[in-house]
Design a protein around this motif. Structure first.
Motif, mmCIF file in Angstrom:
data_model
loop_
_atom_site.group_PDB
_atom_site.id
_atom_site.type_symbol
_atom_site.label_atom_id
_atom_site.label_comp_id
_atom_site.label_asym_id
_atom_site.label_seq_id
_atom_site.Cartn_x
_atom_site.Cartn_y
_atom_site.Cartn_z
ATOM 1 N N THR A 260 -20.318 27.055 69.858
ATOM 2 C CA THR A 260 -20.465 25.740 69.237
ATOM 3 C C THR A 260 -21.254 25.961 67.950
ATOM 4 N N ALA A 261 -20.534 26.172 66.875
ATOM 5 C CA ALA A 261 -21.141 26.633 65.626
ATOM 6 C C ALA A 261 -21.503 25.462 64.717
ATOM 7 N N HIS A 262 -22.598 24.792 65.016
ATOM 8 C CA HIS A 262 -23.051 23.672 64.194
ATOM 9 C C HIS A 262 -23.573 24.207 62.860
ATOM 10 N N SER A 263 -22.914 23.825 61.773
ATOM 11 C CA SER A 263 -23.137 24.487 60.493
ATOM 12 C C SER A 263 -23.320 23.477 59.367
ATOM 13 N N ILE A 264 -23.833 23.972 58.259
ATOM 14 C CA ILE A 264 -23.994 23.173 57.042
ATOM 15 C C ILE A 264 -23.503 24.008 55.866
ATOM 16 N N ALA A 265 -22.784 23.368 54.956
ATOM 17 C CA ALA A 265 -22.410 24.018 53.703
ATOM 18 C C ALA A 265 -22.911 23.169 52.540
ATOM 19 N N ILE A 266 -23.116 23.811 51.404
ATOM 20 C CA ILE A 266 -23.534 23.113 50.203
ATOM 21 C C ILE A 266 -22.344 22.985 49.263
ATOM 22 N N ASP A 267 -22.024 21.766 48.855
ATOM 23 C CA ASP A 267 -20.949 21.564 47.896
ATOM 24 C C ASP A 267 -21.361 22.183 46.560
ATOM 25 N N PRO A 268 -20.615 23.181 46.063
ATOM 26 C CA PRO A 268 -21.043 23.885 44.850
ATOM 27 C C PRO A 268 -21.041 23.002 43.597
ATOM 28 N N ARG A 269 -20.295 21.912 43.630
ATOM 29 C CA ARG A 269 -20.223 21.030 42.458
ATOM 30 C C ARG A 269 -21.316 19.961 42.470
ATOM 31 N N THR A 270 -21.527 19.354 43.627
ATOM 32 C CA THR A 270 -22.459 18.218 43.700
ATOM 33 C C THR A 270 -23.799 18.567 44.332
ATOM 34 N N GLY A 271 -23.849 19.695 45.057
ATOM 35 C CA GLY A 271 -25.071 20.036 45.780
ATOM 36 C C GLY A 271 -25.237 19.278 47.076
ATOM 37 N N ALA A 272 -24.246 18.476 47.450
ATOM 38 C CA ALA A 272 -24.333 17.703 48.690
ATOM 39 C C ALA A 272 -24.378 18.625 49.893
ATOM 40 N N ARG A 273 -25.158 18.232 50.897
ATOM 41 C CA ARG A 273 -25.220 18.965 52.159
ATOM 42 C C ARG A 273 -24.108 18.454 53.062
ATOM 43 N N LEU A 274 -23.213 19.318 53.454
ATOM 44 C CA LEU A 274 -22.053 18.933 54.253
ATOM 45 C C LEU A 274 -22.249 19.442 55.679
ATOM 46 N N GLY A 275 -22.585 18.547 56.583
ATOM 47 C CA GLY A 275 -22.836 18.925 57.970
ATOM 48 C C GLY A 275 -21.553 18.985 58.765
ATOM 49 N N ALA A 276 -21.381 20.036 59.547
ATOM 50 C CA ALA A 276 -20.175 20.209 60.364
ATOM 51 C C ALA A 276 -20.584 20.456 61.808
ATOM 52 N N ALA A 277 -20.504 19.414 62.627
ATOM 53 C CA ALA A 277 -20.761 19.566 64.051
ATOM 54 C C ALA A 277 -19.518 20.139 64.723
ATOM 55 N N ASP A 278 -19.702 21.084 65.609
ATOM 56 C CA ASP A 278 -18.572 21.734 66.272
ATOM 57 C C ASP A 278 -18.000 20.797 67.336
ATOM 58 N N PRO A 279 -16.713 20.441 67.241
ATOM 59 C CA PRO A 279 -16.127 19.521 68.225
ATOM 60 C C PRO A 279 -16.041 20.107 69.627
ATOM 61 N N ARG A 280 -16.296 21.405 69.775
ATOM 62 C CA ARG A 280 -16.293 22.001 71.108
ATOM 63 C C ARG A 280 -17.498 21.544 71.933
ATOM 64 N N ASP A 281 -18.487 20.977 71.279
ATOM 65 C CA ASP A 281 -19.715 20.525 71.937
ATOM 66 C C ASP A 281 -19.623 19.019 72.123
#
Length: 290
Positions: A260-281
């Protein structure tokens, strides 16, 4: 309350008064179906709400109201049984083993935390004055010195138990950066599968340019040397791919969900924090706070 009988019976009668029971016929399949569906709903409410009113606040008026019965009746399918699941009354799920979470603050400071107790309350001992539990990881040592076999038992010397020695872990809390700037925060529970789960999420982002949610959702596979087999998530890979792997000499096994890989990425253009909760959880979530 504390007897649930009156409340449950009134709730069921309120549901059933919206049906023509006489027309359905006594003990006919349709009559039994309607009884079972009203019983299912009343007993679920019994489990969720009812208890000694000296200790709880059971919503008796709501449960016995006509309006509430109308909403329950509307959920009954005349041609199909409703599901009954423990999840209907769960009070929130908490993993009894490894947990992972990822955090990024407004300044871009990133934290990737994989925390394990190895079942329940771990060792059952709390560090005095610190308030945290000690884990129960002795099983992560190589159990039998010298015994390495095809089933996956490992007996190599570096991880054999010794006094004062720390056992080998598979935890892989990961922060990905490019040119000194944060790209993603990744991690997962899952025992020995953790390393491969995190690697695949990172590859999905950096090699395949997937958005972080797609990278987390993508099907996963696992190979750990011994046993000598590729385990793939069920329904994750087309049959043609599995056949091609077998043609190359791989043993392929169909497994359940991996990590269950709960992850965050940073949008390289806006700097927004993009949270991705793993749907397996089943209780996964991503949230932002100002």
């Amino acid at each position: 309350p504390p007897s649930s009988g009156g409340v449950a019976m009134v709730e069921m009668l309120n549901i059933l008064e919206g049906f023509d029971l006489k027309a359905a016929g006594h003990n006919s399949p349709q009559y039994v179906h309607l009884l079972a569906e009203s019983m299912r709903r009343a007993y679920r409410d019994r489990a969720v709400h009812l208890g000694d009113p000296d200790f709880t606040k059971p919503p008796v008026e709501r449960l016995t109201s006509k309006a509430y019965a109308n909403t329950l009746r509307a959920g009954i399918d005349l041609s199909k049984a409703s599901p009954s699941s423990p999840a209907d009354v769960s009070q929130g799920y908490e993993s009894d083993e490894t947990t992972h979470y990822s955090v990024v603050d407004k300044d871009g400071v990133a934290v990737s935390v994989t925390y394990t107790l190895e079942a329940g309350y771990g060792l059952g001992a709390v560090v005095e004055g610190a308030g945290f539990l000690l884990n129960n990881e002795m099983g992560d040592f190589n159990g039998k010195p010298g015994l390495t076999d095809s089933t996956g038992l490992i007996g190599t010397a570096p991880n054999v138990a010794q006094p004062g020695k720390r056992m080998l872990s598979s935890m892989t809390p990961t922060i990905v950066a490019k040119n000194g700037k944060l790209v993603a925060v990744v991690g997962s529970p899952g025992g020995r599968t953790i390393i491969n789960t995190v690697m695949q999420v990172v590859l999905n982002v950096v090699a395949f340019d997937m958005p972080i949610q797609q990278a987390v959702n993508a099907p996963r596979l696992h190979h750990q040397w011994l046993p000598n087999a590729i385990t793939v998530e069920r329904d994750g890979f087309p049959a043609s791919t599995l056949d091609a792997l077998r043609a190359k000499g791989h043993t392929v096994r169909i497994g359940g969900q991996q990590g269950t890989a709960h992850s965050i990425a940073i949008d390289p253009r806006t700097g927004a924090r993009l949270g991705a909760a793993d749907p397996r959880d089943r209780d996964a979530g991503a949230a932002g706070h100002h």
